[in-house]
Design an enzyme around this catalytic site. Structure first.
Site, mmCIF file in Angstrom:
data_model
loop_
_atom_site.group_PDB
_atom_site.id
_atom_site.type_symbol
_atom_site.label_atom_id
_atom_site.label_comp_id
_atom_site.label_asym_id
_atom_site.label_seq_id
_atom_site.Cartn_x
_atom_site.Cartn_y
_atom_site.Cartn_z
ATOM 1 N N ASP A 157 0.834 -1.213 0.000
ATOM 2 C CA ASP A 157 0.000 0.000 0.000
ATOM 3 C C ASP A 157 0.863 1.256 0.000
ATOM 4 O O ASP A 157 0.577 2.224 0.695
ATOM 5 C CB ASP A 157 -0.935 -0.021 1.211
ATOM 6 C CG ASP A 157 -1.995 1.091 1.142
ATOM 7 O OD1 ASP A 157 -2.310 1.532 0.012
ATOM 8 O OD2 ASP A 157 -2.481 1.520 2.200
ATOM 9 N N ASP A 179 31.876 -4.923 11.809
ATOM 10 C CA ASP A 179 30.850 -5.927 11.518
ATOM 11 C C ASP A 179 30.552 -6.720 12.791
ATOM 12 O O ASP A 179 30.978 -7.860 12.963
ATOM 13 C CB ASP A 179 31.340 -6.847 10.395
ATOM 14 C CG ASP A 179 30.329 -7.920 10.025
ATOM 15 O OD1 ASP A 179 29.142 -7.751 10.365
ATOM 16 O OD2 ASP A 179 30.722 -8.929 9.411
ATOM 17 N N ASP A 218 14.749 -0.835 35.680
ATOM 18 C CA ASP A 218 13.975 -0.638 36.907
ATOM 19 C C ASP A 218 14.114 0.776 37.469
ATOM 20 O O ASP A 218 13.590 1.092 38.530
ATOM 21 C CB ASP A 218 14.358 -1.676 37.974
ATOM 22 C CG ASP A 218 15.847 -1.639 38.308
ATOM 23 O OD1 ASP A 218 16.536 -0.691 37.870
ATOM 24 O OD2 ASP A 218 16.312 -2.569 38.988
ATOM 25 N N LYS A 252 21.022 2.480 38.713
ATOM 26 C CA LYS A 252 22.174 1.586 38.553
ATOM 27 C C LYS A 252 21.847 0.527 37.496
ATOM 28 O O LYS A 252 20.691 0.190 37.273
ATOM 29 C CB LYS A 252 22.531 0.904 39.884
ATOM 30 C CG LYS A 252 23.045 1.878 40.937
ATOM 31 C CD LYS A 252 23.545 1.130 42.162
ATOM 32 C CE LYS A 252 24.128 2.113 43.182
ATOM 33 N NZ LYS A 252 24.689 1.412 44.365
ATOM 34 N N GLU A 297 20.575 -6.336 33.145
ATOM 35 C CA GLU A 297 20.128 -5.232 32.299
ATOM 36 C C GLU A 297 21.083 -5.009 31.130
ATOM 37 O O GLU A 297 20.658 -4.746 30.005
ATOM 38 C CB GLU A 297 19.979 -3.955 33.126
ATOM 39 C CG GLU A 297 18.771 -3.989 34.060
ATOM 40 C CD GLU A 297 18.757 -2.831 35.049
ATOM 41 O OE1 GLU A 297 17.661 -2.393 35.412
ATOM 42 O OE2 GLU A 297 19.852 -2.391 35.461
ATOM 43 N N GLU A 349 30.212 5.507 36.788
ATOM 44 C CA GLU A 349 30.998 4.345 36.371
ATOM 45 C C GLU A 349 30.715 3.997 34.909
ATOM 46 O O GLU A 349 31.605 3.547 34.178
ATOM 47 C CB GLU A 349 30.684 3.156 37.284
ATOM 48 C CG GLU A 349 31.206 3.338 38.700
ATOM 49 C CD GLU A 349 30.687 2.272 39.670
ATOM 50 O OE1 GLU A 349 31.377 1.986 40.671
ATOM 51 O OE2 GLU A 349 29.573 1.735 39.432
#
Length: 486
Positions: free
Chosen positions: A165, A395, A433, A437, A442, A477
């Site tokens: 479309d 890459d 969260d 930190k 994560e 850090e």
């Protein structure tokens, strides 16, 4: 998305989600039971109206990054359903599309009533509005736009995606008309190429939809028809048909091709007319492909590069040749910044460079394409060794090609890529969260799908970066890790 299907269209089974969110980027937050989209984004003005919803400008609250959010109603009426399996397939495929002329999709969220597609923010015009305002565009400008559309279409077809479309209301212009960057940003009718089957499924009549689509028997060449119609509209300020699709089909079947009289009267070149006719062949088996269209001599006629492009070109190749990666983890974070945070404004010059280098329009760079340019200034053997070195570090997924985001990561000036603003935004997006930190879990979430997925060697760097030995890294850090190990 093509997940919205009607009883009169593609046969699908109605299913319901048992989840509050469908996600492919694990660094974004879920909509919890009592959470709303407005807890994550500030929704601002509507920037486009769609058949089943809207696209709105939004601000990601944790990072203040601009986004476009497509908001679709999950249930339109009793005959419109959300197909879970089809949606999952589309999200998985479309989220991996990485091309300079396709709006990036960052995340997919949903609640009980709406689907939220979080996309790259576009600031500019719809191509449709520009056609209405300008009336007729020059051949040169039309060529600049159509080449980008065809490049995106070829990339989609190579990745088994069919748009179905394409029209000027779904194509966005990202900057000024003198040399616009266009992006395709709506895949609401997209489907997937199956070499074993001809596609079925009917759509509403539109002069930009290929005549075979409403008949329910077509393949990826339907997108080429749409591009031909867009090219005709850009050059003439109108479409070649004023009737509905049934009349269009009958007219073309009788005449064998569209009427080119208005094109000739406007002084359109014979090469442009030839390309339009080849894209608008009624029999899609006789219609040219995206690759064949991009190879047409008309593009050689209208192409030219400016001094500014050449300057950007040389600077980008210099950055690319100097690029090195001392840590796979840092490299992955830099690619995350390139994909999720770098704005169009910051990367628009690199888009033009990428497209010059991508000589076969496949949306990725091969070693041969880079060697071609480096050997202009250094011996071919040295160019070969230089490009081998570039690929070893640029890459990231070892695909044998440098994809668009890998190119941005590798060729952008380092002081821009890892500026304090970008690093702060990256930290907040990884910090799922929102406790200030980042834990190993994560960080691991942004490595899924990369060469580091399942590789624990990067944890050594994390341990070094964790100066206070609390098992997590705070924002200072994080800064130190990205800057120290460059």
């Amino acid at each position: 998305m093509g997940c919205l299907s009607s009883k009169s269209g593609v046969n699908v089974r109605a299913t319901e989600f048992n989840h509050k969110i469908l996600r492919y980027q694990k660094t974004t937050k879920s909509l919890e039971k009592n959470e709303s989209i407005v807890d994550l984004y500030k929704l601002e003005q509507i920037i486009a109206i769609l058949p089943y919803g809207n696209i709105v400008k939004a601000i990601h609250l944790p990072t203040s990054l601009l986004r476009s959010i497509k908001i679709l109603n999950l249930k339109i009426n009793e005959s419109i359903y959300l197909n879970e399996n089809h949606l999952r397939l589309e999200v998985d495929t479309l989220s991996k599309l990485d091309h300079p002329n396709i709006l990036k999709i960052y995340d997919i969220l949903h609640d009980d009533m709406k689907l939220y597609i979080i996309m790259e923010y576009w600031e500019g015009w719809l191509l449709f509005d520009k056609i209405k305002q300008e009336g007729i565009l020059t051949e040169k400008l039309t060529g600049f736009i159509i080449e980008q559309v065809l490049s995106a279409v070829k990339y989609c077809h190579d990745n088994k995606v069919i748009h179905r479309d394409l029209n000027p209301k779904l194509i966005f212009m990202m900057n000024h008309l003198d040399k616009p960057i266009i992006k395709i940003g709506e895949f609401g009718s997209s489907s997937f190429i199956d070499p074993e089957h001809i596609l079925e499924g009917k759509f509403d009549n539109s002069v930009f939809v290929a005549p075979e689509v409403p008949l329910g028997n077509y393949n990826e060449k339907c997108d080429i028809w749409s591009v031909g119609m867009i090219m005709y509209a850009l050059i003439t300020g109108r479409t070649p048909f004023t009737e509905n699709l049934n009349d269009i089909c009958e007219e073309i079947q009788k005449k064998g091709q569209i009427n080119v009289k208005i094109l000739e009267e406007l002084g359109v070149s014979q090469l442009a007319i030839d390309l339009i006719l080849k894209m608008l062949r009624y029999d899609y088996n006789q219609r040219i492909s995206a690759t064949e269209a991009l190879s047409h001599n008309w593009f050689k006629l209208i192409k030219s590069n400016t001094e500014q492009i050449n300057k950007n070109f040389e600077e980008s190749l210099n950055h690319l040749s100097c690029y090195s990666s001392t840590s796979k983890l840092i490299d992955a974070i830099q690619e995350f910044i390139a994909r999720q945070i770098i704005s169009h404004k910051e990367s628009k010059n690199l888009i033009e460079v990428f497209k010059i280098l991508d000589s076969n329009w496949d949306g990725k760079l091969s070693k041969q394409e880079l060697i071609k340019y480096y050997k202009r200034s250094i011996p071919e053997d040295d160019a070969q060794r230089l490009v081998d070195d570039i690929f070893r570090v640029a890459d990231s997924d070892h695909s044998g090609f440098i994809e668009y985001s890998e190119f941005i990561k590798s060729s952008m000036a380092r002081n821009i890529l890892i500026s304090k603003q970008h690093l702060e935004a990256a930290f907040k997006m990884i910090d799922c969260d929102n406790n200030g930190k980042i834990c190993r879990k994560e960080l691991q979430s942004i490595l899924d799908g990369t060469s580091l997925s399942g590789d624990k060697k990067w944890m050594k760097l994390l341990s070094i970066a964790d100066k206070n030995n609390d098992g997590e890294i705070d924002i200072k850090e994080f800064y130190d890790m990205l800057l120290e190990f460059q």
